[in-house]
Scaffold this motif. Structure first.
Motif, PDB file in Angstrom:
ATOM      1  N   ILE A 241       0.849  -1.198   0.000  1.00 40.46           N
ATOM      2  CA  ILE A 241       0.000   0.000   0.000  1.00 40.46           C
ATOM      3  C   ILE A 241       0.888   1.253   0.000  1.00 40.46           C
ATOM      4  CG2 ILE A 241      -1.790   1.268   1.225  1.00 40.46           C
ATOM      5  CD1 ILE A 241      -2.749  -1.387   0.122  1.00 40.46           C
ATOM      6  N   PHE A 242       0.519   2.214  -0.850  1.00 43.09           N
ATOM      7  CA  PHE A 242       1.275   3.464  -0.971  1.00 43.09           C
ATOM      8  C   PHE A 242       0.363   4.640  -0.631  1.00 43.09           C
ATOM      9  CE2 PHE A 242       3.173   0.349  -3.716  1.00 43.09           C
ATOM     10  CZ  PHE A 242       4.542   0.556  -3.621  1.00 43.09           C
ATOM     11  N   GLY A 251       5.965   7.558  -8.944  1.00 43.46           N
ATOM     12  CA  GLY A 251       5.300   7.748 -10.233  1.00 43.46           C
ATOM     13  C   GLY A 251       4.259   6.671 -10.515  1.00 43.46           C
ATOM     14  N   LEU A 252       3.505   6.297  -9.479  1.00 42.90           N
ATOM     15  CA  LEU A 252       2.556   5.196  -9.600  1.00 42.90           C
ATOM     16  C   LEU A 252       1.172   5.691  -9.989  1.00 42.90           C
ATOM     17  CD1 LEU A 252       3.577   3.153  -6.428  1.00 42.90           C
ATOM     18  CD2 LEU A 252       4.433   2.940  -8.768  1.00 42.90           C
ATOM     19  N   SER A 253       0.429   4.829 -10.663  1.00 41.93           N
ATOM     20  CA  SER A 253      -0.916   5.189 -11.120  1.00 41.93           C
ATOM     21  C   SER A 253      -2.008   4.720 -10.162  1.00 41.93           C
ATOM     22  CB  SER A 253      -1.171   4.571 -12.503  1.00 41.93           C
ATOM     23  OG  SER A 253      -1.044   3.158 -12.455  1.00 41.93           O
ATOM     24  N   GLY A 268      14.486   0.504 -13.779  1.00 37.27           N
ATOM     25  CA  GLY A 268      13.507   0.787 -12.740  1.00 37.27           C
ATOM     26  C   GLY A 268      14.171   1.349 -11.507  1.00 37.27           C
ATOM     27  N   PHE A 269      13.756   0.869 -10.342  1.00 39.44           N
ATOM     28  CA  PHE A 269      14.251   1.379  -9.063  1.00 39.44           C
ATOM     29  C   PHE A 269      15.207   0.377  -8.438  1.00 39.44           C
ATOM     30  CE2 PHE A 269      10.048   3.202  -9.741  1.00 39.44           C
ATOM     31  CZ  PHE A 269      10.269   4.558  -9.505  1.00 39.44           C
ATOM     32  N   GLU A 270      16.317   0.886  -7.944  1.00 40.89           N
ATOM     33  CA  GLU A 270      17.256   0.013  -7.250  1.00 40.89           C
ATOM     34  C   GLU A 270      16.669  -0.411  -5.908  1.00 40.89           C
ATOM     35  OE1 GLU A 270      21.086   1.755  -6.887  1.00 40.89           O
ATOM     36  OE2 GLU A 270      21.424   1.911  -9.052  1.00 40.89           O
ATOM     37  N   ALA A 271      16.833  -1.710  -5.588  1.00 38.22           N
ATOM     38  CA  ALA A 271      16.243  -2.245  -4.369  1.00 38.22           C
ATOM     39  C   ALA A 271      17.239  -3.108  -3.617  1.00 38.22           C
ATOM     40  CB  ALA A 271      15.003  -3.071  -4.714  1.00 38.22           C
ATOM     41  N   GLU A 272      17.215  -2.976  -2.307  1.00 34.82           N
ATOM     42  CA  GLU A 272      18.008  -3.834  -1.432  1.00 34.82           C
ATOM     43  C   GLU A 272      17.159  -5.052  -1.054  1.00 34.82           C
ATOM     44  OE1 GLU A 272      19.926  -3.741   3.093  1.00 34.82           O
ATOM     45  OE2 GLU A 272      18.948  -1.963   2.241  1.00 34.82           O
ATOM     46  N   LYS A 301      15.092 -17.342  -6.327  1.00 37.56           N
ATOM     47  CA  LYS A 301      15.564 -16.697  -5.106  1.00 37.56           C
ATOM     48  C   LYS A 301      16.364 -15.444  -5.451  1.00 37.56           C
ATOM     49  CE  LYS A 301      18.235 -17.736  -0.905  1.00 37.56           C
ATOM     50  NZ  LYS A 301      17.122 -17.470   0.058  1.00 37.56           N
ATOM     51  N   LEU A 302      16.118 -14.379  -4.716  1.00 42.08           N
ATOM     52  CA  LEU A 302      16.860 -13.137  -4.946  1.00 42.08           C
ATOM     53  C   LEU A 302      18.092 -13.095  -4.049  1.00 42.08           C
ATOM     54  CD1 LEU A 302      14.047 -10.425  -5.221  1.00 42.08           C
ATOM     55  CD2 LEU A 302      15.126 -11.773  -7.035  1.00 42.08           C
ATOM     56  N   ASP A 303      19.164 -12.613  -4.598  1.00 40.58           N
ATOM     57  CA  ASP A 303      20.415 -12.545  -3.841  1.00 40.58           C
ATOM     58  C   ASP A 303      21.148 -11.275  -4.254  1.00 40.58           C
ATOM     59  OD1 ASP A 303      22.542 -13.108  -2.237  1.00 40.58           O
ATOM     60  OD2 ASP A 303      23.447 -14.565  -3.606  1.00 40.58           O
ATOM     61  N   GLY A 304      21.294 -10.358  -3.339  1.00 41.65           N
ATOM     62  CA  GLY A 304      21.989  -9.116  -3.644  1.00 41.65           C
ATOM     63  C   GLY A 304      21.051  -8.059  -4.192  1.00 41.65           C
ATOM     64  N   PRO A 305      21.555  -6.876  -4.494  1.00 39.05           N
ATOM     65  CA  PRO A 305      20.722  -5.769  -5.000  1.00 39.05           C
ATOM     66  C   PRO A 305      20.061  -6.134  -6.324  1.00 39.05           C
ATOM     67  CG  PRO A 305      22.898  -5.008  -4.341  1.00 39.05           C
ATOM     68  CD  PRO A 305      22.953  -6.500  -4.352  1.00 39.05           C
ATOM     69  N   VAL A 306      18.855  -5.615  -6.530  1.00 41.60           N
ATOM     70  CA  VAL A 306      18.119  -5.851  -7.781  1.00 41.60           C
ATOM     71  C   VAL A 306      17.485  -4.541  -8.229  1.00 41.60           C
ATOM     72  CG1 VAL A 306      17.616  -8.294  -7.294  1.00 41.60           C
ATOM     73  CG2 VAL A 306      16.014  -6.508  -6.535  1.00 41.60           C
ATOM     74  N   THR A 307      16.995  -4.557  -9.437  1.00 49.75           N
ATOM     75  CA  THR A 307      16.229  -3.433  -9.954  1.00 49.75           C
ATOM     76  C   THR A 307      14.783  -3.900 -10.185  1.00 49.75           C
ATOM     77  OG1 THR A 307      18.182  -2.580 -11.081  1.00 49.75           O
ATOM     78  CG2 THR A 307      16.050  -1.702 -11.780  1.00 49.75           C
ATOM     79  N   VAL A 308      13.829  -3.105  -9.726  1.00 51.14           N
ATOM     80  CA  VAL A 308      12.428  -3.514  -9.852  1.00 51.14           C
ATOM     81  C   VAL A 308      11.615  -2.422 -10.543  1.00 51.14           C
ATOM     82  CG1 VAL A 308      12.485  -5.007  -7.815  1.00 51.14           C
ATOM     83  CG2 VAL A 308      11.796  -2.597  -7.580  1.00 51.14           C
ATOM     84  N   SER A 309      10.516  -2.870 -11.155  1.00 54.87           N
ATOM     85  CA  SER A 309       9.574  -1.939 -11.770  1.00 54.87           C
ATOM     86  C   SER A 309       8.159  -2.353 -11.417  1.00 54.87           C
ATOM     87  CB  SER A 309       9.756  -1.917 -13.298  1.00 54.87           C
ATOM     88  OG  SER A 309       9.555  -3.230 -13.837  1.00 54.87           O
ATOM     89  N   PHE A 310       7.232  -1.412 -11.573  1.00 62.44           N
ATOM     90  CA  PHE A 310       5.824  -1.640 -11.221  1.00 62.44           C
ATOM     91  C   PHE A 310       5.020  -1.860 -12.503  1.00 62.44           C
ATOM     92  CE2 PHE A 310       7.815   0.780  -7.902  1.00 62.44           C
ATOM     93  CZ  PHE A 310       7.287   0.250  -6.728  1.00 62.44           C
ATOM     94  N   VAL A 311       4.167  -2.871 -12.513  1.00 61.92           N
ATOM     95  CA  VAL A 311       3.398  -3.183 -13.717  1.00 61.92           C
ATOM     96  C   VAL A 311       1.903  -3.098 -13.431  1.00 61.92           C
ATOM     97  CG1 VAL A 311       5.185  -4.679 -14.618  1.00 61.92           C
ATOM     98  CG2 VAL A 311       3.400  -5.655 -13.186  1.00 61.92           C
TER      99      VAL A 311
END
Length: 311
Positions: A241-242, A251-253, A268-272, A301-311
Motif C-alpha cells: 500500500i502506498f 510515479g505510480l498510477s 527501474g528502481f534500485e532495491a536492497e 531466489k533473490l540474492d543481492g541488490p536488484v532493480t524492480v519496476s511496477f506493472v
C-alpha cells in the motif's frame, strides 16, 4: 431480480447501528461472495436475509415477495432458501445419510437413496453414510449440513464460512464439486468467506462490507484489479500500500500493488533485498526501495541488490 435489500436498518444495540440504509441487489443463478474482516456484518446480514433476525426499517424482497422476518413467521427461516450457519444443527441419533435425506420425500425410497448418495459424493462423504454425526469432525459435520441443504434444491443457498473447518486438500475437492453442482441445478449461492483468493474462479460477484457499510460490489476481476481502498485490497492477501506522497515519488498510477505486480527488471528502481524465502510456487521476498519495504514474489531466489519496476 432474485433478492433485493432496500434501505435496511439494523442494530444489535440502540446506540450503535450496524446497517444504515443498506441497499443490495442479487441476480438469480449467481455465486456471490460476501467478504470483509471479522465483525463487518457478514453473518448478521445472512441471518437477516434468511429470517432469523428482525430489522428496524427497510425491506428484504426475495423472488418478488416481501419477507417478514421472525415477527411474521412462526418458524424462523424462509421458504425456497436454505442456510448453513457455523452451527450445523444435525440430528445426533440419525446417520449421515438420514440427516442428508431429512427433507427428501419418502414416496420413492429408491430415488431418495440415489439422491442422498449423489449429494454425499458432492461433499465427499459417501463412505460415512451410515455413521452418526458424533463420530465426525467439525469439517465433516459441516459438509453433511451442506449436503442436507442442497437436497431440496433451494432457489437460494446461503453458506456462512463453509470451508472454515476443512483442511486444504478437502477444501479444494469440495469447493469445485459444490460450485459445479449449484451451477448445474441453477441454485443461487451467497457465501461469506475470509478466503476470496481460494474461491475467486467460481464467483460472479463480490460484495465487500466494512463495519456494516457497503464498500464495493462488483465482479471479481474489477474488485481485484481496482479495489476501492486499502481495506478491500488487503482482503485478497498480501499487498503493498502506498500513500499519496509515496505514489507520487514512485510515479505510480494506483495506491496498491500485489507482490506479483512488482517485478525484477533491467530498468527501474534500485532495491536492497532484505529477505528471500521459498514459499512453494514462488519465492517470498522483502525488499527496500527508497526507504520503503515491499513484498515481492519471484520465480527464483533473490540474492543481492536488484532493480524492480511496477506493472
Amino acid at each position: 431480480m432474485l433478492l433485493e435489500i432496500n434501505n435496511l436498518f439494523f442494530s444489535h444495540t440502540k446506540d450503535k447501528p450496524l446497517f444504515q440504509n443498506l441497499n443490495l441487489r442479487f441476480e438469480a443463478n449467481k455465486i456471490i461472495a460476501l467478504a470483509g474482516e471479522s465483525g463487518c456484518g457478514k453473518s448478521t446480514l445472512l441471518s437477516l436475509i434468511y429470517g432469523l433476525l428482525d430489522w428496524e426499517n427497510g425491506e428484504i424482497i426475495f423472488d418478488e415477495t416481501r419477507l417478514l422476518g421472525p415477527k411474521g413467521n412462526l418458524v424462523p427461516g424462509e421458504a425456497e432458501m436454505k442456510f448453513v450457519a457455523q452451527n450445523f444443527d444435525l440430528m445426533p441419533y440419525a446417520t449421515v445419510a438420514e440427516n442428508v435425506g431429512k427433507f427428501i420425500s419418502n414416496i420413492n425410497l429408491a430415488k431418495k437413496r440415489e439422491t442422498v448418495m449423489e449429494l454425499l459424493e458432492v461433499v465427499g462423504l459417501q463412505e460415512f453414510a451410515n455413521v452418526l454425526p458424533k463420530y465426525l469432525s467439525g469439517g465433516q459435520q459441516q459438509r453433511v449440513a451442506i449436503a442436507r441443504a442442497l437436497s431440496v434444491l433451494p432457489k437460494l443457498l446461503i453458506l456462512d464460512e463453509p470451508f472454515s473447518n476443512l483442511d486444504f486438500p478437502r477444501k479444494i475437492e469440495l469447493r469445485e464439486r459444490l460450485f459445479r453442482y449449484v451451477k448445474q441445478h441453477r441454485i443461487s449461492l451467497i457465501i461469506s468467506t475470509h478466503e476470496l483468493q481460494d474461491i475467486m474462479p467460481w464467483l460472479d460477484q463480490i460484495v465487500i462490507l466494512q463495519e456494516g457499510r457497503l464498500i464495493q460490489n462488483e465482479s471479481p476481476e474489477n474488485t481485484y484489479r481496482n479495489p476501492y481502498n486499502s481495506y478491500v485490497a488487503k482482503l485478497f492477501g498480501e499487498v503493498n500500500i502506498f500513500n499519496d506522497a509515496e505514489a507520487t515519488e514512485f510515479g505510480l498510477s494506483k495506491f496498491s500493488y500485489y507482490p506479483k505486480e512488482i517485478r525484477v527488471s533491467e530498468t527501474g528502481f534500485e532495491a536492497e533485498v532484505l529477505e528471500s524465502r521459498f514459499a512453494g510456487n514462488y519465492y517470498w521476498n522483502k525488499i527496500k526501495v527508497k526507504n520503503k519495504e515491499l513484498v515481492v514474489f519471484t520465480d527464483d531466489k533473490l540474492d543481492g541488490p536488484v532493480t524492480v519496476s511496477f506493472v
